[in-house]
Design a protein around this motif. Sequence first.
Motif, PDB file in Angstrom:
ATOM      1  N   ARG A  80      -7.391   9.705   1.292  1.00  0.00           N
ATOM      2  CA  ARG A  80      -7.279  11.146   1.110  1.00  0.00           C
ATOM      3  C   ARG A  80      -6.041  11.630   1.847  1.00  0.00           C
ATOM      4  N   ARG A  81      -5.412  12.637   1.304  1.00  0.00           N
ATOM      5  CA  ARG A  81      -4.198  13.210   1.891  1.00  0.00           C
ATOM      6  C   ARG A  81      -4.580  13.998   3.131  1.00  0.00           C
ATOM      7  N   LEU A  82      -3.787  13.868   4.180  1.00  0.00           N
ATOM      8  CA  LEU A  82      -3.994  14.612   5.422  1.00  0.00           C
ATOM      9  C   LEU A  82      -2.859  15.613   5.615  1.00  0.00           C
ATOM     10  N   PRO A  83      -3.076  16.645   6.407  1.00  0.00           N
ATOM     11  CA  PRO A  83      -2.006  17.595   6.686  1.00  0.00           C
ATOM     12  C   PRO A  83      -0.859  16.899   7.422  1.00  0.00           C
ATOM     13  N   GLY A  84       0.326  17.377   7.188  1.00  0.00           N
ATOM     14  CA  GLY A  84       1.494  16.851   7.883  1.00  0.00           C
ATOM     15  C   GLY A  84       2.307  15.923   7.008  1.00  0.00           C
ATOM     16  N   GLU A  85       3.595  16.189   6.959  1.00  0.00           N
ATOM     17  CA  GLU A  85       4.522  15.327   6.246  1.00  0.00           C
ATOM     18  C   GLU A  85       5.916  15.662   6.724  1.00  0.00           C
ATOM     19  N   GLY A  86       6.855  14.796   6.386  1.00  0.00           N
ATOM     20  CA  GLY A  86       8.258  15.019   6.721  1.00  0.00           C
ATOM     21  C   GLY A  86       9.111  14.802   5.495  1.00  0.00           C
ATOM     22  N   ASP A  87      10.398  14.765   5.701  1.00  0.00           N
ATOM     23  CA  ASP A  87      11.319  14.551   4.589  1.00  0.00           C
ATOM     24  C   ASP A  87      11.173  13.165   3.969  1.00  0.00           C
ATOM     25  N   ASP A  88      10.635  12.214   4.743  1.00  0.00           N
ATOM     26  CA  ASP A  88      10.552  10.844   4.238  1.00  0.00           C
ATOM     27  C   ASP A  88       9.191  10.188   4.459  1.00  0.00           C
ATOM     28  N   PHE A  89       8.135  10.978   4.672  1.00  0.00           N
ATOM     29  CA  PHE A  89       6.796  10.410   4.812  1.00  0.00           C
ATOM     30  C   PHE A  89       5.732  11.423   4.426  1.00  0.00           C
ATOM     31  N   ARG A  90       4.567  10.883   4.026  1.00  0.00           N
ATOM     32  CA  ARG A  90       3.351  11.662   3.792  1.00  0.00           C
ATOM     33  C   ARG A  90       2.211  10.958   4.515  1.00  0.00           C
ATOM     34  N   VAL A  91       1.250  11.738   4.969  1.00  0.00           N
ATOM     35  CA  VAL A  91       0.160  11.202   5.792  1.00  0.00           C
ATOM     36  C   VAL A  91      -1.141  11.192   4.995  1.00  0.00           C
ATOM     37  N   TYR A  92      -1.901  10.108   5.151  1.00  0.00           N
ATOM     38  CA  TYR A  92      -3.169   9.915   4.446  1.00  0.00           C
ATOM     39  C   TYR A  92      -4.180   9.322   5.420  1.00  0.00           C
ATOM     40  N   ALA A  93      -5.443   9.336   5.017  1.00  0.00           N
ATOM     41  CA  ALA A  93      -6.499   8.614   5.730  1.00  0.00           C
ATOM     42  C   ALA A  93      -7.041   7.550   4.802  1.00  0.00           C
ATOM     43  N   ASP A  94      -7.296   6.363   5.347  1.00  0.00           N
ATOM     44  CA  ASP A  94      -7.934   5.320   4.551  1.00  0.00           C
ATOM     45  C   ASP A  94      -9.403   5.692   4.359  1.00  0.00           C
ATOM     46  N   PRO A  95     -10.165   4.940   3.575  1.00  0.00           N
ATOM     47  CA  PRO A  95     -11.559   5.308   3.323  1.00  0.00           C
ATOM     48  C   PRO A  95     -12.424   5.422   4.584  1.00  0.00           C
ATOM     49  N   ALA A  96     -12.026   4.758   5.670  1.00  0.00           N
ATOM     50  CA  ALA A  96     -12.786   4.851   6.919  1.00  0.00           C
ATOM     51  C   ALA A  96     -12.241   5.929   7.848  1.00  0.00           C
ATOM     52  N   GLY A  97     -11.180   6.635   7.416  1.00  0.00           N
ATOM     53  CA  GLY A  97     -10.643   7.721   8.217  1.00  0.00           C
ATOM     54  C   GLY A  97      -9.419   7.403   9.048  1.00  0.00           C
ATOM     55  N   HIS A  98      -8.961   6.144   9.042  1.00  0.00           N
ATOM     56  CA  HIS A  98      -7.775   5.777   9.819  1.00  0.00           C
ATOM     57  C   HIS A  98      -6.517   6.312   9.147  1.00  0.00           C
ATOM     58  N   PRO A  99      -5.621   6.951   9.898  1.00  0.00           N
ATOM     59  CA  PRO A  99      -4.409   7.478   9.283  1.00  0.00           C
ATOM     60  C   PRO A  99      -3.404   6.380   8.948  1.00  0.00           C
ATOM     61  N   PHE A 100      -2.627   6.634   7.903  1.00  0.00           N
ATOM     62  CA  PHE A 100      -1.470   5.799   7.575  1.00  0.00           C
ATOM     63  C   PHE A 100      -0.470   6.681   6.848  1.00  0.00           C
ATOM     64  N   CYS A 101       0.774   6.231   6.800  1.00  0.00           N
ATOM     65  CA  CYS A 101       1.832   7.014   6.153  1.00  0.00           C
ATOM     66  C   CYS A 101       2.439   6.228   5.017  1.00  0.00           C
ATOM     67  N   LEU A 102       2.724   6.909   3.913  1.00  0.00           N
ATOM     68  CA  LEU A 102       3.591   6.377   2.876  1.00  0.00           C
ATOM     69  C   LEU A 102       4.984   6.870   3.231  1.00  0.00           C
ATOM     70  N   VAL A 103       5.905   5.938   3.395  1.00  0.00           N
ATOM     71  CA  VAL A 103       7.256   6.243   3.853  1.00  0.00           C
ATOM     72  C   VAL A 103       8.220   5.924   2.721  1.00  0.00           C
ATOM     73  N   PHE A 104       9.157   6.806   2.485  1.00  0.00           N
ATOM     74  CA  PHE A 104      10.134   6.620   1.417  1.00  0.00           C
ATOM     75  C   PHE A 104      11.483   7.136   1.893  1.00  0.00           C
ATOM     76  N   GLU A 105      12.542   6.586   1.325  1.00  0.00           N
ATOM     77  CA  GLU A 105      13.889   7.024   1.718  1.00  0.00           C
ATOM     78  C   GLU A 105      14.645   7.487   0.502  1.00  0.00           C
TER      79      GLU A 105
END
Length: 121
Positions: free
Chosen positions: A96-121
């Motif tokens: 699920r998408r979480l609040p917070g992002e930057g010019d080159d990343f978006r923040v998500y939670a895995d199914p157990a709630g752990h955050p991770f980022c999709l990073v792009f350039e």
Amino acid sequence: MIGQLRSVVIDCPDPRALAGFYAELLGLSIAEDDTDDDWVVLGGPRGQYPRIAFQAAPDLRAPNWPDPERPQQFHLDVQVDDVDAAEQRVLALGARRLPGEGDDFRVYADPAGHPFCLVFE
């Protein structure tokens, strides 16, 4: 495959000090270093992954293994070519998408709630 592991990011009160510890422990060199000491990265140059990053968290309550009240704390950065396509795929997998992002990343939670980022350039 949706993406490539870019970084393991460890929250800590003093990124420079902890990066120095792991640099010695693992024989890695500093690849990126913010001038304000909020972000230090060990490993190869940009584009050469995975790397270990240390992120400032001044009020961090350090983990106290194996106490579940203060568990281990880190997140993954996953490098993707097309963030919109990758987002659709991770959401379909149960993220699920979480609040917070930057010019080159978006923040998500895995199914157990752990955050991770999709990073792009």
